[in-house]
Design an enzyme around this catalytic site. Sequence first.
Site, short mmCIF file in Angstrom:
data_model
loop_
_atom_site.label_atom_id
_atom_site.label_comp_id
_atom_site.label_asym_id
_atom_site.label_seq_id
_atom_site.Cartn_x
_atom_site.Cartn_y
_atom_site.Cartn_z
N TYR A 299 0.80 -1.20 0.14
CA TYR A 299 -0.08 0.06 -0.07
C TYR A 299 0.84 1.28 0.13
O TYR A 299 1.73 1.43 0.93
CB TYR A 299 -0.89 0.12 1.34
N TYR A 349 -5.97 5.43 -7.08
CA TYR A 349 -5.95 5.33 -5.75
C TYR A 349 -7.59 4.71 -5.40
O TYR A 349 -8.52 5.81 -5.53
CB TYR A 349 -5.70 6.56 -5.08
#
Length: 395
Positions: A299, A349
């Site tokens: 991430y 995102y």
Amino acid sequence: MSGSSDRTLSGKTAIAGIGATEFSKESGRSELQLASEAVLGAIRDAGLAPGDVDGLVTFSADVNTEIAVARETGIGELRFFSRVEYGGGAACGTVAHAAMAVATGQADAVVCYRAFNERSGHRFGQATASTRGATSQGLEFSWHLPYGLSTPAAWVAMCARRYLHKYGATSEDFGRVAVAMRRHAATNPAAWFYERPITLEEHQDSRWIVDPLHLLDCCQESDGGVAILVTSAERARDLPNRPAVIASAAQGAARDQYMMFGYYGADDLTELPAMGVVGERLWRDSGLGPADVQTAILYDHFTPFVLYQLEELGFCGRGEARDFLAGGGIEIDGRLPVNPHGGQLGEAYIHGMNGITEAVRQIRGTAANQVADVANVLVTAGTGVPTSGLVLSAG
């Protein structure tokens, strides 16, 4: 699988379908439509029909209710639905919930989804007044919001500055993550930054957001939707695509955990204890270790936390991530290719869900930037918050 036992999920379920919309800055349609398109895409990819799905899981932050998505897609009756808290920390947790539902017979096929107009609609990271009255999270935020410490970038910057001080790392070390992600995105047609790589000099010249974070240390804002279909591993093997078997799935929160700003406890600001909780279970349940994964999806909402994760998950020792990065260690031909799709810095995102679909493509051998001989992929969710992770294996 060596880590398998009756008390783990290891090897019992698999991801059989993935779906996604295009990634943009202005989708031009509702978040419900984005969610529905992604969910239908995952169902089609699995070779199933909407009526075969009996479970839905999403983020607590998602505005599209399960019953609305079921209505719009023709799914019909639901036997399982669940939501996972903590923003991007929920990503792999949705798959964990789906896998538990399937493994225990609560549902046969569960779709996890996340969809938002995060760029053209509600933008995260803005300081806003709570409309829910007094909450426990509001109490946490009351310690710093009145003093201007009000955005995720500011919270992460505090940790990043400590990391630089403790280990002698530099802004260029953070920049190497951004350069690698944009290089990967440059050859991924689905990425927003397709054909737009950057140099380390451009990273250094990008404007400050919060010292020591430049603009190019912070992930982009995107509109889009992603969905993932989970069913039993046995059933997945009869479906059209190579299954990505869920070798392990975990959620974790640290002792005395706060949201992205664990400044008040005994935690070292150069560590991610919640990810440590997740990593310990992932390796234990899968029977695998860092040396057994061929690529990792980490991430990357902010570049410093990629370095943290390399250390927290055992790919290198504390303070050694900058050496790991040197010479392209996380690039496609490096010692551990990280985010071959470009990650959230380069592709989009979508709160980490697009990273899970990339892990599935790597297992199938169909990724735009395919890593050779992929048998196991590690995937992580949001960092600095209660989080989650997966190990997916070819099956």
